[in-house]
Design a protein around this motif. Structure first.
Motif, PDB file in Angstrom:
ATOM      1  N   GLY A 243      57.686  30.792  49.514  1.00 48.52           N
ATOM      2  CA  GLY A 243      57.435  30.606  50.931  1.00 48.52           C
ATOM      3  C   GLY A 243      56.098  31.080  51.443  1.00 48.52           C
ATOM      4  N   VAL A 244      55.370  31.894  50.662  1.00 48.96           N
ATOM      5  CA  VAL A 244      54.113  32.447  51.167  1.00 48.96           C
ATOM      6  C   VAL A 244      52.942  31.916  50.344  1.00 48.96           C
ATOM      7  CG1 VAL A 244      55.287  34.542  51.911  1.00 48.96           C
ATOM      8  CG2 VAL A 244      54.122  34.519  49.710  1.00 48.96           C
ATOM      9  N   SER A 245      51.734  32.138  50.871  1.00 48.37           N
ATOM     10  CA  SER A 245      50.537  31.724  50.148  1.00 48.37           C
ATOM     11  C   SER A 245      50.426  32.497  48.837  1.00 48.37           C
ATOM     12  CB  SER A 245      49.297  31.982  51.002  1.00 48.37           C
ATOM     13  OG  SER A 245      49.320  31.182  52.174  1.00 48.37           O
ATOM     14  N   ALA A 246      49.981  31.812  47.811  1.00 47.69           N
ATOM     15  CA  ALA A 246      49.831  32.450  46.506  1.00 47.69           C
ATOM     16  C   ALA A 246      48.740  33.518  46.553  1.00 47.69           C
ATOM     17  CB  ALA A 246      49.476  31.400  45.453  1.00 47.69           C
ATOM     18  N   PRO A 247      48.913  34.636  45.852  1.00 46.28           N
ATOM     19  CA  PRO A 247      47.869  35.667  45.822  1.00 46.28           C
ATOM     20  C   PRO A 247      46.658  35.177  45.031  1.00 46.28           C
ATOM     21  CG  PRO A 247      49.604  36.185  44.250  1.00 46.28           C
ATOM     22  CD  PRO A 247      50.087  34.997  45.028  1.00 46.28           C
ATOM     23  N   LYS A 248      45.459  35.552  45.476  1.00 44.80           N
ATOM     24  CA  LYS A 248      44.223  35.155  44.792  1.00 44.80           C
ATOM     25  C   LYS A 248      43.964  36.146  43.654  1.00 44.80           C
ATOM     26  CE  LYS A 248      43.632  31.986  47.938  1.00 44.80           C
ATOM     27  NZ  LYS A 248      43.985  30.589  47.657  1.00 44.80           N
ATOM     28  N   LEU A 249      44.384  35.805  42.468  1.00 48.03           N
ATOM     29  CA  LEU A 249      44.328  36.734  41.347  1.00 48.03           C
ATOM     30  C   LEU A 249      43.020  36.656  40.571  1.00 48.03           C
ATOM     31  CD1 LEU A 249      47.979  36.334  40.019  1.00 48.03           C
ATOM     32  CD2 LEU A 249      47.064  38.081  41.543  1.00 48.03           C
ATOM     33  N   VAL A 250      42.409  35.486  40.550  1.00 50.15           N
ATOM     34  CA  VAL A 250      41.133  35.318  39.847  1.00 50.15           C
ATOM     35  C   VAL A 250      40.055  35.075  40.897  1.00 50.15           C
ATOM     36  CG1 VAL A 250      39.820  33.946  38.189  1.00 50.15           C
ATOM     37  CG2 VAL A 250      42.242  34.441  37.775  1.00 50.15           C
ATOM     38  N   THR A 251      39.086  35.985  40.984  1.00 48.20           N
ATOM     39  CA  THR A 251      38.068  35.922  42.026  1.00 48.20           C
ATOM     40  C   THR A 251      36.862  35.099  41.580  1.00 48.20           C
ATOM     41  OG1 THR A 251      36.916  37.892  41.234  1.00 48.20           O
ATOM     42  CG2 THR A 251      38.753  38.235  42.776  1.00 48.20           C
ATOM     43  N   ARG A 252      36.016  34.770  42.546  1.00 45.18           N
ATOM     44  CA  ARG A 252      34.779  34.052  42.249  1.00 45.18           C
ATOM     45  C   ARG A 252      33.910  34.867  41.279  1.00 45.18           C
ATOM     46  NH1 ARG A 252      31.411  30.187  44.943  1.00 45.18           N
ATOM     47  NH2 ARG A 252      29.712  29.727  43.502  1.00 45.18           N
ATOM     48  N   GLU A 253      33.874  36.161  41.493  1.00 45.63           N
ATOM     49  CA  GLU A 253      33.064  37.019  40.631  1.00 45.63           C
ATOM     50  C   GLU A 253      33.532  36.949  39.178  1.00 45.63           C
ATOM     51  OE1 GLU A 253      31.789  41.741  40.180  1.00 45.63           O
ATOM     52  OE2 GLU A 253      33.015  41.072  41.872  1.00 45.63           O
ATOM     53  N   MET A 254      34.838  36.839  38.967  1.00 44.82           N
ATOM     54  CA  MET A 254      35.369  36.800  37.609  1.00 44.82           C
ATOM     55  C   MET A 254      34.920  35.548  36.865  1.00 44.82           C
ATOM     56  SD  MET A 254      39.213  38.293  38.375  1.00 44.82           S
ATOM     57  CE  MET A 254      39.849  38.046  36.713  1.00 44.82           C
ATOM     58  N   LEU A 255      34.672  34.467  37.602  1.00 50.34           N
ATOM     59  CA  LEU A 255      34.217  33.237  36.957  1.00 50.34           C
ATOM     60  C   LEU A 255      32.901  33.439  36.211  1.00 50.34           C
ATOM     61  CD1 LEU A 255      36.489  31.873  38.573  1.00 50.34           C
ATOM     62  CD2 LEU A 255      34.888  30.061  39.177  1.00 50.34           C
ATOM     63  N   GLN A 256      32.070  34.373  36.687  1.00 49.88           N
ATOM     64  CA  GLN A 256      30.780  34.621  36.048  1.00 49.88           C
ATOM     65  C   GLN A 256      30.945  35.092  34.604  1.00 49.88           C
ATOM     66  OE1 GLN A 256      27.993  33.930  37.740  1.00 49.88           O
ATOM     67  NE2 GLN A 256      29.129  33.462  39.611  1.00 49.88           N
ATOM     68  N   HIS A 257      32.088  35.673  34.303  1.00 45.85           N
ATOM     69  CA  HIS A 257      32.327  36.231  32.967  1.00 45.85           C
ATOM     70  C   HIS A 257      33.168  35.304  32.086  1.00 45.85           C
ATOM     71  CE1 HIS A 257      30.754  40.073  34.446  1.00 45.85           C
ATOM     72  NE2 HIS A 257      31.480  39.872  35.533  1.00 45.85           N
ATOM     73  N   MET A 258      33.576  34.166  32.618  1.00 47.64           N
ATOM     74  CA  MET A 258      34.374  33.231  31.831  1.00 47.64           C
ATOM     75  C   MET A 258      33.484  32.348  30.967  1.00 47.64           C
ATOM     76  SD  MET A 258      37.360  32.075  34.559  1.00 47.64           S
ATOM     77  CE  MET A 258      38.169  31.016  33.329  1.00 47.64           C
ATOM     78  N   ARG A 259      34.058  31.746  29.965  1.00 43.97           N
ATOM     79  CA  ARG A 259      33.314  30.860  29.074  1.00 43.97           C
ATOM     80  C   ARG A 259      32.869  29.610  29.811  1.00 43.97           C
ATOM     81  NH1 ARG A 259      37.307  31.294  23.734  1.00 43.97           N
ATOM     82  NH2 ARG A 259      36.576  33.355  23.061  1.00 43.97           N
TER      83      ARG A 259
END
Length: 371
Positions: A243-259
């Motif tokens: 019923g509620v909005s999903a929590p934002k678990l992966v941030t924009r900053e974390m994308l910088q460290h992804m492959r």
């Protein structure tokens, strides 16, 4: 009761709220079914099939909305639809109101009684009308990820299961519920290296036993999430808070460290998404790239396989739909599981999690119905 079945109008949505087989059940129970022409075209069910099942086929959605006492759909009503709803009319469909204030306002203004598939419960505390589409979406998420990983699609050019002598893709599934379990099963079946993150130790134990070591399980802390996401080729967002909005678990900053060329599939996008960089896409244009990471955020994933999805959904919704058709709003009063599904009743918001998310006044279902 007159049960209305409009044709879905959301982009590339081919499912139908009531299949011909379900029409026969409504007719056998003494109800009338009004189906818009071509409502079942996406599953190969022609108008004549609906007529043979006992439905009255009408030319326009306007006729369905004007004549029906209850509207049975699949996806949340679009602006052209919610303006046609009226006071006292029952709407039975997926709603996902928490991230959608405009739809919420439209339904409140209509005066209708809106029951959301995704919040109807069962005796075990489960979500029986969400489960079948979660099963489909979980499995499709891996198909979508495999396609997005192709170099021609902007991905790393990696085969999910690898081949002998070459390492397979690393798939991380955030959330061990229905979506996550089916995603893990598909990914492991293709030969990928799979990790499931969840905050429930009992659920992690169940998954460990279910997969017999073929899938890694890990308790979801901030550190664990970062470690797994940074090393992943595919991240499946499978988080649900009913019923509620999903929590934002992966941030924009974390994308910088992804492959670079890794893939995110946000199955939680109906509830706003669990990645900070997610926004809803369609089957016509399903992906986009942020910081070198491919995002797949289609808001109606099961609509891609409407034949499977429509029948799976109708199997689950039919008993509740028949109860509503037989008793009207009285069914909500008598059945606590349908009452859990009540989100809006005659201008009042009756689901607290949605009310909290949107900062709108909340009315308990019992009080709203009594009023």
């Amino acid at each position: 009761m007159r049960v209305g079945v409009p044709k879905e109008v959301k982009t590339h949505e081919y499912r139908v709220g009531v299949t011909p087989g379900a029409v026969r059940e409504y007719i056998a129970a003494g109800h009338t079914v009004l189906a818009e022409t071509h409502a079942g075209a996406g599953i190969g069910a022609e108008d004549e099939t609906y007529r043979k099942a006992g439905a009255v086929v009408v030319d326009t959605a306007a006729e369905v909305f004007a004549q029906a006492d209850m509207i049975v759909k699949v996806k949340e009503p679009q602006p052209s639809e919610w303006v046609q709803l009226r006071e006292g009319q029952i709407l039975f469909t997926y709603l996902h109101l928490a991230p959608d204030p405009e739809q919420t306002k439209g339904l409140l203004a209509s005066g209708c009684t809106a029951i959301a598939y995704e919040t109807v419960t069962d005796a075990r505390g489960g979500l029986p009308l969400l489960a079948p589409m979660s099963e489909v979406a979980g499995r499709l998420s891996i198909e979508a990820a495999g396609a997005a990983l192709k170099r021609s699609a902007g991905g790393r050019g990696l085969l999910l299961g690898g081949v002998p002598g070459v390492q397979p893709a690393r798939v991380v599934v955030i959330g061990g519920g229905v979506v996550g379990t089916h995603a893990a099963r598909m990914a492991a079946g293709l030969g990928a290296e799979v990790t499931v993150l969840d905050r429930s130790l009992p659920r992690l134990r169940e998954l460990d036993e279910q997969f017999a070591g073929r899938v890694r399980t890990r308790f979801s802390t901030l550190e664990a999430l970062e470690q797994e996401v940074f090393e992943a080729d595919v991240v499946i967002g499978a988080v649900l808070v009913p019923g509620v909005s999903a929590p934002k678990l992966v941030t924009r900053e974390m994308l910088q460290h992804m492959r670079r060329g890794s893939v995110i599939v946000d199955v939680a996008i109906d509830q706003g998404g669990c990645f900070e960089t997610s926004h809803a896409t369609t089957h016509a244009d399903p992906t986009y790239e942020v910081d070198g990471v491919v995002h797949y955020c289609v808001a109606n994933m099961p609509g891609a396989v409407p034949l499977t999805s429509s029948h799976a959904l109708n199997n689950a919704t039919l008993p509740f739909g028949l109860e509503l058709a037989n008793k009207g709003v009285k069914a909500v009063v008598e059945n606590r599981h349908l009452r859990d599904g009540l989100n809006i009743h005659r201008g009042r918001l009756t689901y607290k999690a949605v009310a909290d998310s949107l900062a709108i006044a909340f009315s308990p279902a019992e009080e709203a119905i009594a009023a």
